[in-house]
Design an enzyme around this catalytic site. Structure first.
Site, mmCIF file in Angstrom:
data_model
loop_
_atom_site.group_PDB
_atom_site.id
_atom_site.type_symbol
_atom_site.label_atom_id
_atom_site.label_comp_id
_atom_site.label_asym_id
_atom_site.label_seq_id
_atom_site.Cartn_x
_atom_site.Cartn_y
_atom_site.Cartn_z
ATOM 1 N N HIS A 79 46.999 46.047 57.984
ATOM 2 C CA HIS A 79 45.609 46.482 58.095
ATOM 3 C C HIS A 79 45.430 47.586 59.137
ATOM 4 C CE1 HIS A 79 41.253 46.002 57.610
ATOM 5 N NE2 HIS A 79 41.217 46.417 58.865
ATOM 6 N N HIS B 138 42.787 53.404 52.686
ATOM 7 C CA HIS B 138 43.200 53.540 51.285
ATOM 8 C C HIS B 138 43.059 54.982 50.855
ATOM 9 C CE1 HIS B 138 38.897 52.542 51.355
ATOM 10 N NE2 HIS B 138 38.767 53.288 50.269
HETATM 11 P P1 AMP Z 1 35.709 53.685 49.616
HETATM 12 O O1 AMP Z 1 34.275 53.942 49.247
HETATM 13 O O2 AMP Z 1 36.495 54.939 49.811
HETATM 14 O O3 AMP Z 1 35.822 52.720 50.772
HETATM 15 O O4 AMP Z 1 36.364 53.025 48.341
HETATM 16 C C1 AMP Z 1 36.520 51.663 48.148
HETATM 17 C C2 AMP Z 1 36.953 51.482 46.730
HETATM 18 O O5 AMP Z 1 37.467 50.178 46.577
HETATM 19 C C3 AMP Z 1 35.839 51.649 45.698
HETATM 20 O O6 AMP Z 1 36.189 52.692 44.796
HETATM 21 C C4 AMP Z 1 35.769 50.298 45.022
HETATM 22 O O7 AMP Z 1 35.492 50.382 43.644
HETATM 23 C C5 AMP Z 1 37.151 49.735 45.296
HETATM 24 N N1 AMP Z 1 37.252 48.290 45.332
HETATM 25 C C6 AMP Z 1 36.487 47.421 46.018
HETATM 26 N N2 AMP Z 1 36.895 46.156 45.824
HETATM 27 C C7 AMP Z 1 37.967 46.226 45.001
HETATM 28 C C8 AMP Z 1 38.853 45.270 44.425
HETATM 29 N N3 AMP Z 1 38.709 43.953 44.664
HETATM 30 N N4 AMP Z 1 39.843 45.701 43.615
HETATM 31 C C9 AMP Z 1 39.991 47.013 43.357
HETATM 32 N N5 AMP Z 1 39.195 47.970 43.875
HETATM 33 C C10 AMP Z 1 38.201 47.588 44.683
#
Ligand code: AMP
Length: 115
Positions: free
Chosen positions: A46, A98
């Site tokens: 993390h 990410h």
């Molecule tokens: P960000 O806005 O850059 O923090 O992107 C977070 C991303 O994580 C978004 O595109 C969400 O759709 C994705 N996300 C959130 N929860 C999950 C999950 N459990 N599995 C896959 N993607 C996720």
């Protein structure tokens, strides 16, 4: 991090469509894809975002996985975009580092106006 959804995915405690995995990095499909190819690449350990004192070798592993995932998703030749939203103004919603890999279509040339 106990309540971090991406930590849980990295630990296989929450299901995800895994595209690539090694000892340090895991890549999985975004649950709410914005384009035909929308894969997230994360370090298993993390860190809140790219500026969170991430060891350079781990950053290298995350970005090295970009090429592997692009090939796995069939966009290595056609092209793609990577984005790492960071912090409040960056509109980061999941606070575990990410990298979004976006592709499979011709992406807009630039961002729209702020909302
Ligand atoms: P960000 O806005 O850059 O923090 O992107 C977070 C991303 O994580 C978004 O595109 C969400 O759709 C994705 N996300 C959130 N929860 C999950 C999950 N459990 N599995 C896959 N993607 C996720």
């Amino acid at each position: 991090m106990n309540d971090c959804i991406f930590c849980k995915i990295a630990a296989h405690e929450v299901a995800a469509q895994v595209v690539y995995e090694d000892d340090d990095v895991i890549a999985f499909e975004d649950v709410n894809p914005q384009v035909p190819v929308h894969t997230l690449i994360i370090p298993k350990q993390h860190y809140a975002h790219v500026g969170d004192n991430v060891p350079p070798d781990l950053l290298g592993k995350v970005f090295s996985a970009v090429r592997v995932v692009a090939e796995a998703k069939g966009v290595a030749e056609s092209g793609y975009r990577i984005i790492a939203n960071s912090g409040e103004d960056g509109r980061q919603t999941v606070h575990h580092l990410h990298v979004h890999l976006l592709g499979g279509t011709r992406l807009p040339i630039r961002m729209g106006p702020a909302d």
